[in-house]
Design a protein around this motif. Structure first.
Motif, short mmCIF file in Angstrom:
data_model
loop_
_atom_site.label_atom_id
_atom_site.label_comp_id
_atom_site.label_asym_id
_atom_site.label_seq_id
_atom_site.Cartn_x
_atom_site.Cartn_y
_atom_site.Cartn_z
N GLU A 1 44.57 55.67 37.92
CA GLU A 1 43.93 55.88 36.61
C GLU A 1 42.41 55.77 36.72
O GLU A 1 41.68 56.56 36.11
CB GLU A 1 44.47 54.86 35.61
N VAL A 2 41.93 54.80 37.49
CA VAL A 2 40.48 54.66 37.68
C VAL A 2 39.93 55.85 38.46
O VAL A 2 38.90 56.44 38.09
CB VAL A 2 40.16 53.34 38.40
N MET A 3 40.61 56.23 39.54
CA MET A 3 40.12 57.34 40.36
C MET A 3 40.08 58.64 39.56
O MET A 3 39.20 59.48 39.78
CB MET A 3 41.02 57.51 41.59
N ASP A 4 41.01 58.81 38.63
CA ASP A 4 41.04 60.02 37.83
C ASP A 4 39.84 60.10 36.89
O ASP A 4 39.46 61.20 36.46
CB ASP A 4 42.34 60.08 37.03
N VAL B 1 42.69 44.95 38.52
CA VAL B 1 42.22 46.17 39.20
C VAL B 1 41.52 47.09 38.22
O VAL B 1 40.49 47.71 38.53
CB VAL B 1 43.41 46.89 39.87
N THR B 2 42.05 47.18 36.99
CA THR B 2 41.41 48.02 35.98
C THR B 2 40.02 47.49 35.63
O THR B 2 39.08 48.29 35.45
CB THR B 2 42.29 48.06 34.71
N ILE B 3 39.88 46.18 35.55
CA ILE B 3 38.56 45.59 35.26
C ILE B 3 37.57 45.93 36.38
O ILE B 3 36.43 46.35 36.13
CB ILE B 3 38.68 44.07 35.08
N VAL B 4 38.01 45.76 37.62
CA VAL B 4 37.15 46.12 38.75
C VAL B 4 36.83 47.61 38.71
O VAL B 4 35.69 48.03 38.96
CB VAL B 4 37.83 45.75 40.07
N ASN C 1 36.59 49.56 36.10
CA ASN C 1 35.60 49.84 35.06
C ASN C 1 34.19 49.52 35.54
O ASN C 1 33.23 50.22 35.20
CB ASN C 1 35.92 49.06 33.79
N ARG C 2 34.06 48.48 36.33
CA ARG C 2 32.75 48.14 36.87
C ARG C 2 32.30 49.18 37.89
O ARG C 2 31.12 49.54 37.96
CB ARG C 2 32.80 46.75 37.50
N ILE C 3 33.25 49.66 38.69
CA ILE C 3 32.90 50.71 39.65
C ILE C 3 32.48 51.97 38.92
O ILE C 3 31.50 52.64 39.30
CB ILE C 3 34.11 50.99 40.57
N LEU C 4 33.20 52.33 37.84
CA LEU C 4 32.83 53.51 37.07
C LEU C 4 31.45 53.36 36.46
O LEU C 4 30.66 54.31 36.42
CB LEU C 4 33.87 53.76 35.96
N ALA C 5 31.16 52.16 35.97
CA ALA C 5 29.85 51.92 35.39
C ALA C 5 28.75 52.02 36.44
O ALA C 5 27.63 52.47 36.15
CB ALA C 5 29.81 50.54 34.72
N HIS C 6 29.06 51.63 37.67
CA HIS C 6 28.08 51.72 38.76
C HIS C 6 27.86 53.17 39.18
O HIS C 6 26.72 53.60 39.42
CB HIS C 6 28.55 50.90 39.95
N LEU C 7 28.95 53.94 39.25
CA LEU C 7 28.83 55.33 39.69
C LEU C 7 28.17 56.21 38.64
O LEU C 7 27.48 57.17 38.98
CB LEU C 7 30.22 55.89 40.04
N ASP C 8 28.40 55.90 37.37
CA ASP C 8 27.87 56.74 36.29
C ASP C 8 27.39 55.85 35.15
O ASP C 8 28.00 55.80 34.07
CB ASP C 8 28.95 57.71 35.80
N PRO C 9 26.31 55.09 35.37
CA PRO C 9 25.88 54.10 34.38
C PRO C 9 25.51 54.69 33.03
O PRO C 9 25.69 54.05 32.00
CB PRO C 9 24.67 53.43 35.06
N ARG D 1 34.80 55.37 49.05
CA ARG D 1 34.43 53.96 49.05
C ARG D 1 35.00 53.25 47.81
O ARG D 1 35.46 52.11 47.90
CB ARG D 1 32.90 53.83 49.08
N ALA D 2 35.00 53.93 46.70
CA ALA D 2 35.57 53.35 45.48
C ALA D 2 37.05 53.06 45.66
O ALA D 2 37.56 52.02 45.24
CB ALA D 2 35.34 54.29 44.31
N GLU D 3 37.78 53.98 46.31
CA GLU D 3 39.21 53.77 46.54
C GLU D 3 39.44 52.59 47.46
O GLU D 3 40.37 51.79 47.26
CB GLU D 3 39.82 55.04 47.11
N GLU D 4 38.62 52.43 48.46
CA GLU D 4 38.74 51.29 49.36
C GLU D 4 38.50 49.97 48.62
O GLU D 4 39.23 48.99 48.83
CB GLU D 4 37.75 51.43 50.52
N LEU D 5 37.50 49.94 47.75
CA LEU D 5 37.21 48.74 46.98
C LEU D 5 38.36 48.40 46.02
O LEU D 5 38.73 47.23 45.86
CB LEU D 5 35.92 48.91 46.19
N LEU D 6 38.94 49.43 45.41
CA LEU D 6 40.06 49.20 44.49
C LEU D 6 41.27 48.68 45.24
O LEU D 6 41.96 47.77 44.76
CB LEU D 6 40.41 50.51 43.77
N ALA D 7 41.56 49.25 46.42
CA ALA D 7 42.70 48.78 47.21
C ALA D 7 42.49 47.34 47.67
O ALA D 7 43.44 46.53 47.68
CB ALA D 7 42.92 49.70 48.40
N ALA D 8 41.27 47.01 48.06
CA ALA D 8 40.98 45.64 48.47
C ALA D 8 41.14 44.67 47.30
O ALA D 8 41.68 43.57 47.45
CB ALA D 8 39.57 45.56 49.04
#
Length: 516
Positions: A145-148, A178-181, A183-191, A161-168
């Motif tokens: 859902e996050v990757m989509d 995982v969803t919270i993490v 959302n933070r990744i999405l905010a970092h990629l597209d603030p 790299r985002a997928e690796e961070l989510l899997a970790a």
């Protein structure tokens, strides 16, 4: 954790996949009888952790199995045209669970390329975590859902790299974490939200009605594009104004608040009496707008049942103003609501009780069913007749049994509702289905199906007729699986007889008489 001193591999010689599954089943049976009370608290907790790890490893096995079935089209051997049908209806796990399993398989499975080589998983780090038994299918769904939601313009290396961070993160957090993490990744990629383009928004847009609950209410799952939201806001400003379209106020104005000829004093008085909250006003506004729009198209295509509200109800329930009616779109409606709706709208009410002079037998003169036949079939079938299908009657085509190209007549007891997908099910080869209209037993007159080449019972779709289910050890076999008198797929038939379906007719009632 499992005891390191125990070597499970030593107990398992070289077994086939089917033998291994049999061993798992036997182990589960033994485990169900195991004396868990003899374990210590630490032993119980260790067993729980080991069992969850084994369950998660099974997610990867299931994904590999589904990939193999998908690559080879093995679902066709069971009589289904898609993997989704095999899971949802063949295994009876349902639509939602089928989608979840296919998402998991698409995320961590290794599909076969056109050249025959095995491809890497869509999410390699996630697949590795599943193989280790560290994460389960819930984690996979959260990651997908996050990757989509990552904009298509994001650099592929950043996406990986985002997928690796989510899997970790999934190795130490639950799916919600995982969803919270994510959302933070999405905010970092597209603030600033500037990377998402129109294709990303269109890909995520949805408006889905959930199934009716016990109170016949329905929830809505929606993700609106900016354009649709803007249209909604304009409409609600005009149609959901205080005092407008209030079903609890007989003097409430109907339509838009800025329509020509509306007396401002009347609207102000209605607004003063209006005690509805915003959510209820917007609900009533949408209802009024859709009723108005449907009324405009009621005569657009007279032979179709898709452009108007068509309701079937028994004459007994209608007379006492109670019970539940069915619409051609599959909605169950209390008869009391049907009567109230009839006072203002002009839907088409069909009470199927007596025979009328409308022709229900057309022989081979016409391929397409008449309006009278469609109405009669709606009363009988209510939706798609294919086993397990939930498509309402408005999404159905008129299915011939036998097929039209095989000489099937357009007669009422040779027709049944079938959605476009299942209308093309019929065939004569392995993997196809055959159909018939039962001419005997308690399901007489209903369309039934079974895979070609199988001598098993004919199957009717019980989802639109739950009151007619016949199961249990005390149910006679003849009633549980009524045999047809004629197999329309394998033999010829004579002229249609007069049966209960053919005797069904359509009685038109005046809405004003009904409302009174």
């Amino acid at each position: 954790m499992c005891d390191d001193a125990f070597d499970a591999d030593a107990l398992l010689p070289e077994l086939t996949p089917a033998e291994l599954v049999a061993v798992i089943g036997a182990a589960e049976q033994r485990l169900s009888d195991a004396p868990l009370a003899a374990l210590s608290e630490d032993g119980l907790l260790a067993l729980l952790e080991s069992r969850e790890e084994a369950r998660r490893k099974g997610v990867g096995v299931d994904a590999a199995l589904l990939v193999e079935i998908s690559d080879r089209g093995a679902y066709q051997r069971a009589g289904y045209t898609t993997l989704h049908q095999l899971l949802a209806h063949g295994l009876r796990i349902g639509e939602a669970e089928s989608r979840r399993r296919r998402v998991t398989a698409a995320s961590v499975g290794r599909f076969t390329a056109m050249t025959g080589e095995r491809l890497a998983p869509k999410y390699p780090a996630t697949a590795a975590a599943v193989t280790d038994g560290a994460i389960g299918d819930g984690h996979v769904w959260a990651i997908d859902e996050v990757m989509d939601k990552i904009p298509a313009s994001v650099d592929p290396e950043q996406r990986a790299r985002a997928e690796e961070l989510l899997a970790a993160a999934a190795r130490t957090l639950n799916p919600a974490g995982v969803t919270i993490v994510g959302n933070r990744i999405l905010a970092h990629l597209d603030p600033d939200g500037t990377l998402a383009d129109d294709k990303d928004r269109q890909r995520q847009a949805k408006f889905r009605l959930s199934a009716q609950d016990r109170q016949l209410m329905s929830a809505v799952q929606a993700r609106l594009t900016p354009q649709l939201r803007a249209e909604f806001e304009v409409m609600f400003t005009r149609w959901a104004a205080p005092g407008m379209n209030n079903p609890d106020d007989p003097d409430s104005p109907h339509g838009a608040a800025d329509q020509p000829g509306l007396d401002p004093a009347v609207l102000a008085a209605a607004a003063e009496r209006d005690t509805r909250l915003l959510g209820r006003r917007q609900h009533d506004a949408l209802l009024a707008l859709l009723a108005w729009a449907n009324a405009q198209s009621v005569h657009a295509k007279p032979e179709s049942l898709r452009n108007q509200i068509v309701v079937t109800v028994t004459d007994e329930d209608l007379a006492r103003g109670a019970g539940v009616a069915w619409t051609a779109t599959g909605t169950r409606m209390p008869v009391s609501d049907l009567v109230r709706m009839a006072a203002d709208a002009v839907p088409y009410l069909a009470v199927f009780a007596k025979a009328t002079g409308q022709p229900l037998y057309l022989g081979r003169a016409h391929r397409l069913a008449s309006r009278a036949q469609r109405l009669a079939l709606f009363a009988r079938d209510r939706g798609c007749t294919a086993p397990g299908c939930t498509r309402p009657f408005t999404q159905c085509e008129m299915h011939h049994a036998p097929d039209w190209q095989d000489g099937g007549p357009t007669d009422i007891d040779h027709l049944g509702g079938a959605c476009g997908k299942h209308n093309r099910w019929n065939g004569k080869n392995p993997g196809d289905w055959e159909s018939t209209v039962l001419t005997g037993g308690p399901d007489r007159g209903r369309m039934a199906w079974r895979p070609v080449g199988q001598d098993g019972p004919w199957i009717v779709n019980p989802l639109f007729h739950p009151d007619k289910l016949r199961t249990g050890p005390h149910t006679p076999e003849a009633e549980r699986t009524p045999p047809p008198a004629v197999n329309h797929r394998l033999g010829t038939t004579g002229p249609p007889g007069i049966g209960t379906t053919a005797e069904s007719g359509v009685t038109r009632l005046s809405w004003k008489d009904l409302a009174a």
